[in-house]
Every structure is written in structure tokens, then in C-alpha cells.
Design a protein around this motif. Structure first.
Motif, PDB file in Angstrom:
ATOM      1  N   ARG A   1     -10.204  37.678 -16.678  1.00 55.60           N
ATOM      2  CA  ARG A   1     -11.121  36.885 -17.039  1.00 55.60           C
ATOM      3  C   ARG A   1     -10.730  36.861 -18.661  1.00 55.60           C
ATOM      4  O   ARG A   1     -11.017  36.456 -19.744  1.00 55.60           O
ATOM      5  N   ALA A   2     -10.137  38.625 -18.741  1.00 53.86           N
ATOM      6  CA  ALA A   2      -9.663  38.714 -20.336  1.00 53.86           C
ATOM      7  C   ALA A   2      -8.503  37.375 -20.855  1.00 53.86           C
ATOM      8  O   ALA A   2      -8.677  37.428 -22.085  1.00 53.86           O
TER       9      ALA A   2
ATOM     10  N   LEU B   1     -10.858  34.317 -21.354  1.00 55.34           N
ATOM     11  CA  LEU B   1     -11.526  34.328 -22.998  1.00 55.34           C
ATOM     12  C   LEU B   1      -9.807  33.815 -24.042  1.00 55.34           C
ATOM     13  O   LEU B   1     -10.602  33.400 -25.200  1.00 55.34           O
TER      14      LEU B   1
ATOM     15  N   ARG C   1      -9.482  29.889 -24.353  1.00 55.25           N
ATOM     16  CA  ARG C   1     -10.235  29.452 -24.626  1.00 55.25           C
ATOM     17  C   ARG C   1     -10.487  29.728 -26.963  1.00 55.25           C
ATOM     18  O   ARG C   1     -11.014  28.615 -26.879  1.00 55.25           O
ATOM     19  N   GLU C   2     -10.862  31.958 -27.041  1.00 51.95           N
ATOM     20  CA  GLU C   2     -10.601  31.165 -28.020  1.00 51.95           C
ATOM     21  C   GLU C   2      -9.262  30.151 -28.782  1.00 51.95           C
ATOM     22  O   GLU C   2      -9.890  29.495 -30.137  1.00 51.95           O
TER      23      GLU C   2
ATOM     24  N   GLN D   1     -17.265  29.615 -20.405  1.00 51.86           N
ATOM     25  CA  GLN D   1     -16.827  30.661 -20.470  1.00 51.86           C
ATOM     26  C   GLN D   1     -15.342  30.908 -18.831  1.00 51.86           C
ATOM     27  O   GLN D   1     -16.067  29.834 -18.122  1.00 51.86           O
ATOM     28  N   PRO D   2     -15.170  31.962 -18.744  1.00 50.92           N
ATOM     29  CA  PRO D   2     -14.507  32.056 -18.054  1.00 50.92           C
ATOM     30  C   PRO D   2     -15.804  32.176 -16.705  1.00 50.92           C
ATOM     31  O   PRO D   2     -16.444  32.827 -16.135  1.00 50.92           O
TER      32      PRO D   2
ATOM     33  N   TRP E   1      -9.880  32.603 -11.516  1.00 52.26           N
ATOM     34  CA  TRP E   1     -10.913  32.595 -12.689  1.00 52.26           C
ATOM     35  C   TRP E   1     -10.105  31.517 -13.151  1.00 52.26           C
ATOM     36  O   TRP E   1      -9.139  30.816 -13.153  1.00 52.26           O
TER      37      TRP E   1
ATOM     38  N   LEU F   1     -11.153  28.315 -16.663  1.00 47.80           N
ATOM     39  CA  LEU F   1     -11.869  27.793 -17.711  1.00 47.80           C
ATOM     40  C   LEU F   1     -11.526  26.044 -17.195  1.00 47.80           C
ATOM     41  O   LEU F   1     -11.105  25.394 -17.254  1.00 47.80           O
TER      42      LEU F   1
END
Length: 310
Positions: A183-184, A187, A190-191, A244-245, A252, A254
Motif C-alpha cells: 500500500r505504501a 501511495l 500515486r503521489e 487510492q490503493p 494491491w 492503483l
């Protein structure tokens, strides 16, 4: 001396690879089965029902053992969301759902664990069956030729179907990558995308899916083509938006929706629909065969008095 109730709690009716099934567990499952039989108006003897329920419990325990070895689990938050969805679909609050369960002799804690087991087995099934089933063009041709009435009805409904073109980045979980780290990573990706990085390039470099070489592009997706968690997240997105994830049985994700369009009654749609039906049939057959295999390979001991009423 142990009281009779304690003896009943510890009486083993079956052993599955060194894990016991107690008479109390069997009776709890039997109550649910009896309620279902009564609601459906079926006639079945208690001994036959008891035998069927015990066999279902053996298969369930075998699947949960495999899931445990594979590291497949369902956390409390996912179980809570599933129960909330069940309540909403039945126009119930959580309180009225609990009351309805109590009327059927099922405690809310028992229901939570039942849902957890079902979700765990569903994730196991997705994992085990991934890539096992293919449907040939010849099989599709044969299905279309032998089901003209069904396909005419499907064509009439096609105009109400919305297709979604979507791409994703998948991070699979394993011994080296747990849920938190997967998940991290997403994220962080995604950023970077929101700050101008190219989604397709990041998918090619990071995604654990076969679509990575296409920049994560899954093409045009019809309702039901993906697992429920993926589809639900996809449907909440506007074109261009990035999720979000999202966790599914595969890991997981995106997800980015690129565009949507209404589906017309095209030849592609007819063939894809037929392919889905055939794939579901084959998956069911493959999974049943897999269940028979793990059942045959397991150590299962059913005690002599297991099928006697208590």
C-alpha cells in the motif's frame, strides 16, 4: 468430573489434518442448514442433512488450511465492510441484522466469523484458479450456435451496459511484500503521478501484472469482468481520476479510469459474453476438481458417532 456441557464442547466428531471438528461446531452449522432448508421448503432427513453439513465443514476446513499456508487472510475492517454491505442490500441496520440472526439462532460473533471464512475461501479460489482456465474460439462458436435465444436476449440488453476503459498498477503481496508495504509503494506512486509522472511508464516499471508491458492498460472492461473489489473501486472513479490503493485477492492496485462508453449489441460483445459464461462453468468444474484432490490427499477421520444426533 466434567459437566455434561463441557464434555459436549470437547467431543470431537471429525479430525481434518490434525484439526478437530467438535459436535458443538457441527450443531451450529446444522442449525443454519436447517433454517435454509426450511426457507426453501425442501424435504431432507436430519441424518442426510447432518452428513452433508459435516462434509461441507471438512471441505471448508481444508480450504482454510490451504489459505493459511498461502498467507491469505481477511482483516477485521474488511469483514465489517462486508457485513455493512449485507445489511444495506437487505435494507437493514446492523442492529436489525443482529436481531434477525438471533431469531435464527446465530450470534453476531458467529456470523462475523462465518463471513470471514467465506471471504477467505473466495480469495483462495481467485488465487488458485488464476490462469488455470482458457476458452477457445471454437468453444465460443459452438456456444453461440447452440444458444440463439439466450444471445438474442443479451443483445437486447446490451444497450444498457456501460463499458469502462481502465488501467492499473498491481503490487502483489508475498513473504517479502506485506499489505502495509504494498500500500505504501502505491501511495508513493500515486503521489508521483499526481505530480506529473506518466502512469504508463510507472506501470511498466512497477506493476506485477501481465498488463505492465501495455502501461497497465486493461482495455475495455464490461461489468463482471473483474473481481468485485476492483469493479466497485473502478465504478466510483470519474474518467481521469486515480483511486487510492485498492486491495483484491491478487494484491494491491492503483486504478485509473480513462473513459466510458455505452455498449452496443456488437459481435465482440456477444462473443465476450459467451466466453464469460463458458469461463465461469470451467472455473466451477476446475475448482470442484481441485477440492476433490485436496480432499483425497488429506487425512480425514470421521468418528463413529459423528452423524448421530446430540
Amino acid at each position: 468430573m466434567w459437566p455434561a456441557s463441557a464434555l459436549e464442547l470437547t467431543r470431537v466428531v471429525a479430525v481434518v489434518n490434525n484439526e478437530p471438528i467438535t459436535s458443538t461446531e457441527l450443531n451450529q452449522y446444522l442449525v443454519r442448514a436447517q433454517n435454509q432448508v426450511a426457507k426453501q421448503g425442501l424435504q431432507i432427513s436430519e441424518s442426510d442433512l447432518r452428513q452433508q453439513v459435516l462434509e461441507q465443514m471438512i471441505l471448508e476446513k481444508l480450504q482454510l488450511q490451504v489459505a493459511k499456508r498461502m498467507g491469505i487472510s481477511v482483516d477485521d475492517a474488511a469483514v465489517s465492510r462486508a457485513i455493512e454491505d449485507i445489511a444495506q442490500r437487505n435494507a437493514l441496520t446492523l442492529d436489525t441484522l443482529e436481531q434477525a440472526l438471533a431469531a435464527d439462532g446465530i450470534s453476531f460473533d458467529q456470523f462475523r466469523e462465518q463471513i470471514r471464512r467465506e471471504m477467505t475461501i473466495a480469495r483462495l479460489r481467485e488465487r488458485e484458479m488464476e490462469g488455470r482456465v482458457t476458452v477457445s474460439d471454437t468453444e465460443v462458436d459452438h456456444f453461440l450456435a447452440n444458444n440463439p435465444d439466450l444471445m438474442r436476449r443479451i443483445e437486447a440488453e446490451a444497450g444498457n451496459v456501460i463499458q469502462t476503459r481502465v488501467r492499473h498498477i498491481l503490487i502483489r503481496t508475498n513473504q517479502a511484500t506485506n499489505d502495509e508495504s504494498a500500500r505504501a509503494r502505491l501511495l508513493a506512486l500515486r503521489e508521483r503521478i499526481l505530480n506529473g509522472a506518466d502512469f504508463a511508464e510507472l506501470a511498466r516499471a512497477n506493476s506485477d501484472d501481465g498488463s505492465a508491458f501495455k502501461g497497465g492498460d486493461l482495455g475495455w472492461i464490461n461489468p463482471g469482468d473483474t473481481v468485485p473489489a476492483f469493479e466497485e473501486a473502478m465504478n466510483r472513479l470519474e474518467p481521469g481520476e486515480i483511486s487510492q490503493p485498492v486491495k483484491t485477492p491478487f494484491g494491491w492496485h492503483l486504478i485509473q479510469v480513462l473513459e466510458r462508453r455505452p455498449l452496443t449489441a456488437s459481435e465482440d460483445y456477444r462473443r465476450n459474453y459467451a466466453r464469460q459464461i463458458l469461463r465461469r462453468q470451467k472455473l466451477e468444474q476446475a475448482y470442484n476438481a481441485w477440492l476433490q484432490t485436496i480432499r483425497a490427499e488429506a487425512f480425514v477421520e470421521i468418528r463413529r458417532d459423528a452423524l448421530e444426533g446430540t
